[in-house]
Design a protein around this motif. Structure first.
Motif, PDB file in Angstrom:
ATOM      1  N   ARG A 136       0.828  -1.203   0.000  1.00 55.70           N
ATOM      2  CA  ARG A 136       0.000   0.000   0.000  1.00 55.70           C
ATOM      3  C   ARG A 136       0.865   1.258   0.000  1.00 55.70           C
ATOM      4  O   ARG A 136       0.549   2.247  -0.645  1.00 55.70           O
ATOM      5  CB  ARG A 136      -0.921   0.002   1.225  1.00 55.70           C
ATOM      6  CG  ARG A 136      -1.729   1.280   1.321  1.00 55.70           C
ATOM      7  CD  ARG A 136      -2.706   1.293   2.462  1.00 55.70           C
ATOM      8  NE  ARG A 136      -3.263   2.631   2.606  1.00 55.70           N
ATOM      9  CZ  ARG A 136      -4.125   2.977   3.556  1.00 55.70           C
ATOM     10  NH1 ARG A 136      -4.539   2.081   4.422  1.00 55.70           N
ATOM     11  NH2 ARG A 136      -4.574   4.220   3.634  1.00 55.70           N
ATOM     12  N   ILE A 137       1.975   1.222   0.752  1.00 48.83           N
ATOM     13  CA  ILE A 137       2.836   2.399   0.886  1.00 48.83           C
ATOM     14  C   ILE A 137       4.275   2.037   0.541  1.00 48.83           C
ATOM     15  O   ILE A 137       4.806   1.025   1.005  1.00 48.83           O
ATOM     16  CB  ILE A 137       2.775   2.967   2.322  1.00 48.83           C
ATOM     17  CG1 ILE A 137       1.381   3.521   2.629  1.00 48.83           C
ATOM     18  CG2 ILE A 137       3.822   4.069   2.526  1.00 48.83           C
ATOM     19  CD1 ILE A 137       1.208   3.979   4.059  1.00 48.83           C
ATOM     20  N   LEU A 138       4.906   2.873  -0.265  1.00 46.14           N
ATOM     21  CA  LEU A 138       6.344   2.813  -0.509  1.00 46.14           C
ATOM     22  C   LEU A 138       6.998   3.853   0.391  1.00 46.14           C
ATOM     23  O   LEU A 138       6.662   5.034   0.326  1.00 46.14           O
ATOM     24  CB  LEU A 138       6.657   3.113  -1.977  1.00 46.14           C
ATOM     25  CG  LEU A 138       8.143   3.310  -2.328  1.00 46.14           C
ATOM     26  CD1 LEU A 138       8.922   2.019  -2.126  1.00 46.14           C
ATOM     27  CD2 LEU A 138       8.290   3.824  -3.760  1.00 46.14           C
ATOM     28  N   TYR A 139       7.904   3.400   1.256  1.00 45.49           N
ATOM     29  CA  TYR A 139       8.547   4.286   2.236  1.00 45.49           C
ATOM     30  C   TYR A 139      10.014   4.454   1.855  1.00 45.49           C
ATOM     31  O   TYR A 139      10.750   3.471   1.740  1.00 45.49           O
ATOM     32  CB  TYR A 139       8.415   3.672   3.630  1.00 45.49           C
ATOM     33  CG  TYR A 139       9.015   4.493   4.755  1.00 45.49           C
ATOM     34  CD1 TYR A 139       8.372   5.620   5.239  1.00 45.49           C
ATOM     35  CD2 TYR A 139      10.218   4.118   5.358  1.00 45.49           C
ATOM     36  CE1 TYR A 139       8.899   6.363   6.289  1.00 45.49           C
ATOM     37  CE2 TYR A 139      10.761   4.851   6.403  1.00 45.49           C
ATOM     38  CZ  TYR A 139      10.089   5.963   6.859  1.00 45.49           C
ATOM     39  OH  TYR A 139      10.621   6.699   7.894  1.00 45.49           O
ATOM     40  N   GLU A 163       0.662   4.732  -2.462  1.00 40.23           N
ATOM     41  CA  GLU A 163       1.077   5.952  -1.769  1.00 40.23           C
ATOM     42  C   GLU A 163       2.578   5.922  -1.509  1.00 40.23           C
ATOM     43  O   GLU A 163       3.170   4.849  -1.345  1.00 40.23           O
ATOM     44  CB  GLU A 163       0.314   6.118  -0.459  1.00 40.23           C
ATOM     45  CG  GLU A 163      -1.168   6.374  -0.657  1.00 40.23           C
ATOM     46  CD  GLU A 163      -1.887   6.584   0.660  1.00 40.23           C
ATOM     47  OE1 GLU A 163      -1.839   7.713   1.189  1.00 40.23           O
ATOM     48  OE2 GLU A 163      -2.488   5.618   1.170  1.00 40.23           O
ATOM     49  N   ILE A 164       3.172   7.108  -1.430  1.00 36.84           N
ATOM     50  CA  ILE A 164       4.616   7.230  -1.215  1.00 36.84           C
ATOM     51  C   ILE A 164       4.875   8.073   0.030  1.00 36.84           C
ATOM     52  O   ILE A 164       4.383   9.207   0.144  1.00 36.84           O
ATOM     53  CB  ILE A 164       5.311   7.867  -2.437  1.00 36.84           C
ATOM     54  CG1 ILE A 164       5.131   6.968  -3.676  1.00 36.84           C
ATOM     55  CG2 ILE A 164       6.794   8.095  -2.160  1.00 36.84           C
ATOM     56  CD1 ILE A 164       5.511   7.630  -4.971  1.00 36.84           C
ATOM     57  N   ALA A 165       5.621   7.496   0.954  1.00 40.49           N
ATOM     58  CA  ALA A 165       6.049   8.212   2.160  1.00 40.49           C
ATOM     59  C   ALA A 165       7.547   8.447   2.067  1.00 40.49           C
ATOM     60  O   ALA A 165       8.287   7.609   1.537  1.00 40.49           O
ATOM     61  CB  ALA A 165       5.703   7.410   3.410  1.00 40.49           C
ATOM     62  N   PHE A 166       8.000   9.573   2.584  1.00 39.09           N
ATOM     63  CA  PHE A 166       9.411   9.946   2.484  1.00 39.09           C
ATOM     64  C   PHE A 166       9.846  10.536   3.812  1.00 39.09           C
ATOM     65  O   PHE A 166       9.145  11.376   4.394  1.00 39.09           O
ATOM     66  CB  PHE A 166       9.588  10.991   1.373  1.00 39.09           C
ATOM     67  CG  PHE A 166      11.011  11.196   0.917  1.00 39.09           C
ATOM     68  CD1 PHE A 166      11.491  10.562  -0.221  1.00 39.09           C
ATOM     69  CD2 PHE A 166      11.883  12.031   1.619  1.00 39.09           C
ATOM     70  CE1 PHE A 166      12.798  10.747  -0.654  1.00 39.09           C
ATOM     71  CE2 PHE A 166      13.188  12.219   1.209  1.00 39.09           C
ATOM     72  CZ  PHE A 166      13.649  11.574   0.054  1.00 39.09           C
ATOM     73  N   THR A 167      11.003  10.102   4.304  1.00 35.19           N
ATOM     74  CA  THR A 167      11.566  10.714   5.505  1.00 35.19           C
ATOM     75  C   THR A 167      12.814  11.496   5.126  1.00 35.19           C
ATOM     76  O   THR A 167      13.690  10.979   4.427  1.00 35.19           O
ATOM     77  CB  THR A 167      11.886   9.664   6.591  1.00 35.19           C
ATOM     78  OG1 THR A 167      12.515  10.318   7.708  1.00 35.19           O
ATOM     79  CG2 THR A 167      12.798   8.567   6.087  1.00 35.19           C
ATOM     80  N   LEU A 168      12.895  12.746   5.567  1.00 38.01           N
ATOM     81  CA  LEU A 168      14.000  13.626   5.166  1.00 38.01           C
ATOM     82  C   LEU A 168      15.340  13.231   5.791  1.00 38.01           C
ATOM     83  O   LEU A 168      16.395  13.628   5.295  1.00 38.01           O
ATOM     84  CB  LEU A 168      13.668  15.076   5.529  1.00 38.01           C
ATOM     85  CG  LEU A 168      12.557  15.715   4.679  1.00 38.01           C
ATOM     86  CD1 LEU A 168      12.178  17.083   5.243  1.00 38.01           C
ATOM     87  CD2 LEU A 168      12.992  15.848   3.223  1.00 38.01           C
ATOM     88  N   SER A 169      15.316  12.492   6.877  1.00 42.77           N
ATOM     89  CA  SER A 169      16.493  11.859   7.488  1.00 42.77           C
ATOM     90  C   SER A 169      17.446  12.779   8.237  1.00 42.77           C
ATOM     91  O   SER A 169      17.719  12.576   9.403  1.00 42.77           O
ATOM     92  CB  SER A 169      17.285  11.045   6.456  1.00 42.77           C
ATOM     93  OG  SER A 169      16.529   9.940   6.019  1.00 42.77           O
ATOM     94  N   ASP A 170      18.003  13.803   7.577  1.00 41.58           N
ATOM     95  CA  ASP A 170      19.023  14.610   8.244  1.00 41.58           C
ATOM     96  C   ASP A 170      19.254  15.890   7.457  1.00 41.58           C
ATOM     97  O   ASP A 170      19.152  15.889   6.231  1.00 41.58           O
ATOM     98  CB  ASP A 170      20.330  13.828   8.360  1.00 41.58           C
ATOM     99  CG  ASP A 170      21.291  14.428   9.379  1.00 41.58           C
ATOM    100  OD1 ASP A 170      21.946  15.433   9.037  1.00 41.58           O
ATOM    101  OD2 ASP A 170      21.390  13.899  10.487  1.00 41.58           O
ATOM    102  N   ALA A 171      19.601  16.958   8.179  1.00 36.24           N
ATOM    103  CA  ALA A 171      19.812  18.251   7.522  1.00 36.24           C
ATOM    104  C   ALA A 171      20.948  18.197   6.500  1.00 36.24           C
ATOM    105  O   ALA A 171      20.899  18.878   5.471  1.00 36.24           O
ATOM    106  CB  ALA A 171      20.092  19.331   8.567  1.00 36.24           C
ATOM    107  N   PHE A 172      21.975  17.363   6.759  1.00 33.76           N
ATOM    108  CA  PHE A 172      23.101  17.333   5.812  1.00 33.76           C
ATOM    109  C   PHE A 172      22.649  16.770   4.466  1.00 33.76           C
ATOM    110  O   PHE A 172      23.137  17.197   3.411  1.00 33.76           O
ATOM    111  CB  PHE A 172      24.283  16.544   6.390  1.00 33.76           C
ATOM    112  CG  PHE A 172      24.376  15.115   5.946  1.00 33.76           C
ATOM    113  CD1 PHE A 172      25.070  14.765   4.790  1.00 33.76           C
ATOM    114  CD2 PHE A 172      23.765  14.105   6.681  1.00 33.76           C
ATOM    115  CE1 PHE A 172      25.154  13.443   4.383  1.00 33.76           C
ATOM    116  CE2 PHE A 172      23.847  12.783   6.271  1.00 33.76           C
ATOM    117  CZ  PHE A 172      24.536  12.454   5.111  1.00 33.76           C
TER     118      PHE A 172
END
Length: 349
Positions: free
Chosen positions: A172-175, A203-212
């Motif tokens: 259902r979701i691609l992370y 649906e697509i979920a994305f985590t930005l992970s880190d400022a760098f």
């Protein structure tokens, strides 16, 4: 508690195609396949080795060898941001799959064993030769802050050919893990996965992970958002400020939430917020006796939120599930759950 948000409902989002079939998995994630080595360290160790306390830096083989030699007694635990999130989801009873690159070495076998033992599907073929499986050396200071030093090794060579289109379509979701956007090969692999998921109506979920990572790839991330390719975006306060190059968190949140259907922003001890369709929801941080190690807090928050999301829970409930999962993870060493998350979540599941 939920209250109205002034910003308009998302208008930039690209409509998904109708789902071609019913998903058989809840979440498939693409991320770094890493084995963590955690050790206690004091602030003087951090300063002596020129590390940024609480941050994450990429290191080469030489630096990895030097730091590993200087570290105190360590604990080896399979990690990787997206893999940690899947571990949490699996512990909450959700069905998952993982795509990530390990080498044909002992750490690669450890990682593969650990993730499969959780019931997570992991079929990515291991890579022959150098570099070895990725390693993250984590120094945990007495205040629970973790300072991560990551040797990406084989994980940064995940090729587009490793993307199992049928597996992507089955969920259902691609992370997607932002950390993995940095190397060229996996970035191309994730672009391919995004296209496959969109074509299948997922649906697509994305985590930005880190400022760098954001500093290096801000234009790419903003383009994904502007093109309506992200349904759920996870960030902490530092990351959302970096993404928007803003100094005011609320204005940054308003700016991004107008472009994604669901924005989740974690705020450490201040709890977290989610903005869905222009409506804001908030949750306080779950109480905890002592912060032992903050490694994986954001990963497990995402796990709790996504577990609620795929179960059709209200955003406020999903946030609470995230807060409880994050509190469990920071109460002990390592980024994989130790307590029974189902028991902790109780009626929320």
């Amino acid at each position: 508690m939920p209250h109205a948000q002034a910003s308009p409902a998302p208008s930039h989002h690209q409509p998904r195609k109708p789902c071609l079939s019913q998903p058989t998995l809840d979440v498939v994630a693409i991320g770094n396949a890493i084995v963590d080595v955690l050790a206690r360290a004091d602030d003087s160790f951090i300063a002596e080795h020129g590390l940024t306390k609480g941050g994450m830096q990429l290191i080469d083989t030489t630096t990895a060898d030097e730091l590993y030699s200087a570290m105190g007694p360590g604990v080896e635990i399979s990690g990787g941001s997206a893999a940690n999130t899947l571990a949490g989801l699996a512990a909450m009873g959700r069905s998952c799959g993982f795509i990530g690159q390990v080498a044909q070495d002992q750490l690669g076998k450890v990682f593969a064993h650990d993730i499969r033992a959780l019931g997570i599907r992991f079929d990515t073929a291991s890579r022959a030769g150098d570099p070895p499986t990725a390693l993250c050396l984590i120094m945990v200071t007495p205040d629970g802050q973790r300072t991560m030093n990551t040797f990406l090794g084989a994980s940064q060579f995940l090729p587009p050919a490793a993307i199992d289109a049928d597996l992507i379509r089955s969920a259902r979701i691609l992370y997607l893990e932002g950390y993995l956007w940095d190397p060229e090969e996996p970035r191309a692999a994730m672009r391919s996965a995004i296209a496959t998921a969109r074509e299948a109506g997922r649906e697509i979920a994305f985590t930005l992970s880190d400022a760098f990572v954001i500093e290096r790839h801000r234009a790419d991330f903003l383009k994904l958002i502007d093109e309506g390719l992200i349904d759920i975006l996870f960030a902490n306060e530092t990351e959302i400020l970096s993404l928007t190059q803003s100094t005011d968190c609320e204005s940054a949140i308003a700016q991004v939430s107008a472009k994604v259907p669901t924005l989740v922003v974690t705020r450490s001890e201040k709890g977290a917020i989610a903005i869905t369709g222009g409506t804001r929801h908030e949750v306080a941080a779950a109480p905890i006796a002592q912060v032992v190690d903050t490694t994986g807090a954001g990963d497990l928050f995402a796990a709790g939120f996504l577990a609620g999301y795929v179960a059709g829970k209200a955003p406020a409930q999903s946030l609470k599930m995230g807060a409880i999962a994050a509190a469990e993870i920071i109460s002990h060493f390592g980024a994989r759950p130790e307590a029974d998350l189902k028991a902790l979540l109780g009626d929320l599941l």
